[in-house]
Design an enzyme around this catalytic site. Structure first.
Site, mmCIF file in Angstrom:
data_model
loop_
_atom_site.group_PDB
_atom_site.id
_atom_site.type_symbol
_atom_site.label_atom_id
_atom_site.label_comp_id
_atom_site.label_asym_id
_atom_site.label_seq_id
_atom_site.Cartn_x
_atom_site.Cartn_y
_atom_site.Cartn_z
ATOM 1 N N TYR A 440 -40.209 70.589 -10.889
ATOM 2 C CA TYR A 440 -40.232 69.160 -11.195
ATOM 3 C C TYR A 440 -39.399 68.825 -12.429
ATOM 4 O O TYR A 440 -39.059 69.682 -13.210
ATOM 5 C CB TYR A 440 -41.640 68.590 -11.272
ATOM 6 C CG TYR A 440 -42.664 69.182 -12.208
ATOM 7 C CD1 TYR A 440 -42.360 70.043 -13.239
ATOM 8 C CD2 TYR A 440 -44.013 68.833 -12.049
ATOM 9 C CE1 TYR A 440 -43.320 70.547 -14.074
ATOM 10 C CE2 TYR A 440 -44.992 69.330 -12.882
ATOM 11 C CZ TYR A 440 -44.642 70.191 -13.899
ATOM 12 O OH TYR A 440 -45.611 70.695 -14.732
ATOM 13 N N GLU A 441 -39.055 67.558 -12.522
ATOM 14 C CA GLU A 441 -38.111 67.048 -13.546
ATOM 15 C C GLU A 441 -36.735 67.687 -13.412
ATOM 16 O O GLU A 441 -35.991 67.812 -14.383
ATOM 17 C CB GLU A 441 -38.662 67.261 -14.967
ATOM 18 C CG GLU A 441 -40.081 66.812 -15.178
ATOM 19 C CD GLU A 441 -40.359 65.401 -14.674
ATOM 20 O OE1 GLU A 441 -39.415 64.592 -14.637
ATOM 21 O OE2 GLU A 441 -41.507 65.117 -14.314
ATOM 22 N N GLY A 442 -36.371 68.052 -12.200
ATOM 23 C CA GLY A 442 -35.068 68.646 -11.947
ATOM 24 C C GLY A 442 -35.167 70.152 -11.855
ATOM 25 O O GLY A 442 -35.584 70.813 -12.806
#
Length: 606
Positions: A440-442
């Site tokens: 998550y968050e890239g």
């Protein structure tokens, strides 16, 4: 059961000996209240709350998970009570401006707070943690009315916040966002669409949740240039902040996940929900980067939290578990076998965990100083300099530290052997909880493309050059020390670090030249390049910690074992972990044709 003790001694070492945080605070009048006595007292209380209230809910929360019933989400037993204590203790408001109901203490203190609480119980920490990004976004891009209406409640913790980006058809590629925003005559917008993977998107901890939502205005340009950003509360709010009717934001379901089971990951349906525009039209993605960068640093912190929790429990187990005899002779002849901590392979895993957790903590605390500098900058040039450095190092922190956090968790399970696979010990939970951090968050791949593509190639390596000069300046300063001379001792760190930084710059140039001829080269080498960069950056911080330890030993400090342990861990890192850059250099410079030459249809013959 999992155990955890906040690493207060290591925190004090970084604050006092490595980064001179108190000198840093005194340079900024707004941080002048952050004296050593106050900081120590706050960290001690935070440690108590983390150890006594949050840790006991970690495994029970994982076992129970969140409950979903017709749109209503209930958090595990004890979560709501712990959140109420958190709010009553003023923890949410610790590092936020006084005029918004905060205590006005430095953001860096909030980072330390987040580390302790996140290590004790990452799932619980996600509920208040997401609010910080929402607050930063509103603070940076919101109108005065929006700040007055939302920030006070978010600062108190009586409301929480989320970020709503992902949709069923798009994750990283936000140009595919379909959620619609139709303007109304009163200046509001009707928001309609579905968002997925929304962490803390629905829960029973607060009466309202403030969603920061990406959506498209009518006739907006296609792709990322046509995305706007909106504030959409779960419950409608009047101008005085009073709650009204529901806002047509419903939770369709929560995900049944591999880990972080006590954190609700929601599917949210917006059906003509009332929202207000934040920032300029069609500039939503630019505004959202304020939130995303905050979240990425927070996720990097998860890597450190994972490493620390895995290490502490692995160390306790390795000291107590008896198995076989040391190859160099019995170490506990009075017992039926030696503790496994005497075996070199176990010791290697423990030292790797220690190097990751303490090195990662130093990287995070350095970044926290940059955040302080951004918040307290007196000129735009000062702010930009700190922000540029933060932007450069963020993808390294997010990807590198989360990947190493997963490595530490895996070592923990290995040290426990078969018991590591059993739920009661908690090690398998650490592995499950840690795995999401690289996604998550890239993902790691996305962070790598950001680092190599945007931060290196598009800027012609300006940020890298500046950072490399800082590291080489450190090397120069600490290779010629007079008086109590530890030049000889520091050379084992200085020369490998100097050579690694020089190679970092050379390889970056070679990659840039190769990428001109083959665009696939960037994608093929980017993850290896990021990890290569991460090991060099962590080496820089281990060299700084070794230098600080040598200086304290030279001063005649009493706590000599602590500083000797720092130096020996730095030696381990440089001898056993920094050499990983050699294989990464080989693979990142390899021709991408071996990745791409096999036709996709020929990858399988099933």
């Amino acid at each position: 059961m999992l155990s955890y003790k906040a690493p207060i001694r290591d925190i004090k070492f970084l604050f006092e000996d490595v980064f001179d945080y108190y000198g840093h605070y005194q340079k900024n009048p707004e941080y002048a209240e952050a004296t050593p006595d106050l900081v120590d007292a706050i960290f001690a209380e935070c440690a108590k709350f983390s150890e006594n209230e949050l840790l006991p809910l970690n495994q029970s929360g994982d076992k129970e998970g969140c409950h979903f019933d017709n749109g209503v989400v209930t958090t595990p037993k004890g979560f709501k009570e712990a959140y109420q204590q958190y709010v009553a203790g003023g923890w949410q408001s610790l590092s936020h401006p006084i005029d918004q109901g905060g205590q006005g203490l430095p953001p860096s203190m909030g980072m330390v707070k987040s580390e302790m609480m996140g290590t004790a119980n990452w799932s619980w920490g996600m509920y208040p943690g997401l609010s910080h990004g929402a607050m930063n976004t509103i603070q940076e891009h919101g109108s005065d009315e929006q700040k007055e209406l939302y920030l006070t409640r978010l600062t108190e913790g009586t409301w929480t916040g989320t970020m709503c980006l992902t949709e069923p058809q798009c994750g990283t590629d936000l140009g595919q966002v379909k959620t619609k925003a139709v303007p109304n005559d009163d200046g509001t917008y009707d928001i309609t669409g579905t968002k997925i993977f929304i962490s803390a998107g629905e829960h029973d901890l607060t009466d309202n949740i403030v969603h920061i939502v990406l959506a498209r205005l009518p006739d907006a340009p296609e792709g990322t240039r046509g995305i706007s950003l909106f504030i959409v509360p779960k419950v409608q709010v009047d101008q005085q902040g009073n709650l009204g009717e529901g806002n047509n934001v419903t939770c369709g379901s929560i995900e049944d996940k591999m880990g972080i089971k006590a954190s609700a990951t929601a599917v949210l349906n917006f059906d003509n929900a009332k929202g207000v525009l934040i920032g300029p039209e069609n500039k939503g993605l630019e505004c959202m980067f304020t939130f995303m960068n905050t979240a990425r640093v927070g996720t990097a912190l998860q890597g450190v939290c994972t490493a620390e929790l895995a290490y502490q429990n692995s160390l306790l187990y390795a000291k107590e578990r008896l198995s076989m005899r040391s190859l160099s002779g019995k170490k506990a002849p009075e017992k039926v076998a030696d503790p496994i901590i005497v075996h070199p392979d176990v010791r290697k895993m423990l030292m790797t965990q220690k190097a990751i957790s303490e090195g990662g903590r130093a990287m995070i605390y350095y970044t926290a100083k940059l955040v302080d500098d951004i918040e307290s900058a007196k000129t735009e040039d000062e702010r930009k300099a700190a922000d540029d450095r933060l932007g450069f190092i963020t993808p390294i922190l997010k990807a590198f530290l989360t990947e190493l956090g997963c490595e530490s968790a895996s070592h923990g399970m290995q040290i426990f052997g078969g018991h590591g696979y059993i739920k009661e010990w908690g090690m398998e939970q650490i592995v499950r909880d840690a795995r999401i951090s690289t996604l998550y968050e890239g993902t790691t791949g996305i962070q790598a493309l950001d680092l190599l593509g945007r931060k290196i190639l598009l800027t012609r390596g300006v940020a890298l050059k500046e950072y490399a000069m800082e590291i080489l300046g450190f090397c120069k300063d600490h290779s010629m020390i007079s008086g109590y001379s530890h030049k000889r001792q520091m050379n084992k760190f200085i020369w490998p670090l100097s050579k690694a930084v020089a190679s970092w710059q050379q390889y970056s140039l070679r990659i840039a030249l190769k990428a001109r001829k083959d665009r696939d080269f960037i994608g093929a080498c980017s993850v290896d390049y990021l990890m290569y960069s991460g090991y060099i950056v962590m080496a820089y911080f281990w060299a700084q910690m070794a230098q600080a330890a040598y200086e304290k030993l030279a001063s005649g400090v009493e706590d000599r074992d602590f500083y000797r342990a720092k130096i020996k861990t730095a030696e381990f890192y440089f001898e056993r972990m920094l050499p990983r850059t050699r294989s990464l250099a080989k693979t990142m410079m390899a021709d991408p044709k071996t990745l791409m030459q096999l036709d996709g249809e020929l990858l399988s013959f099933l």
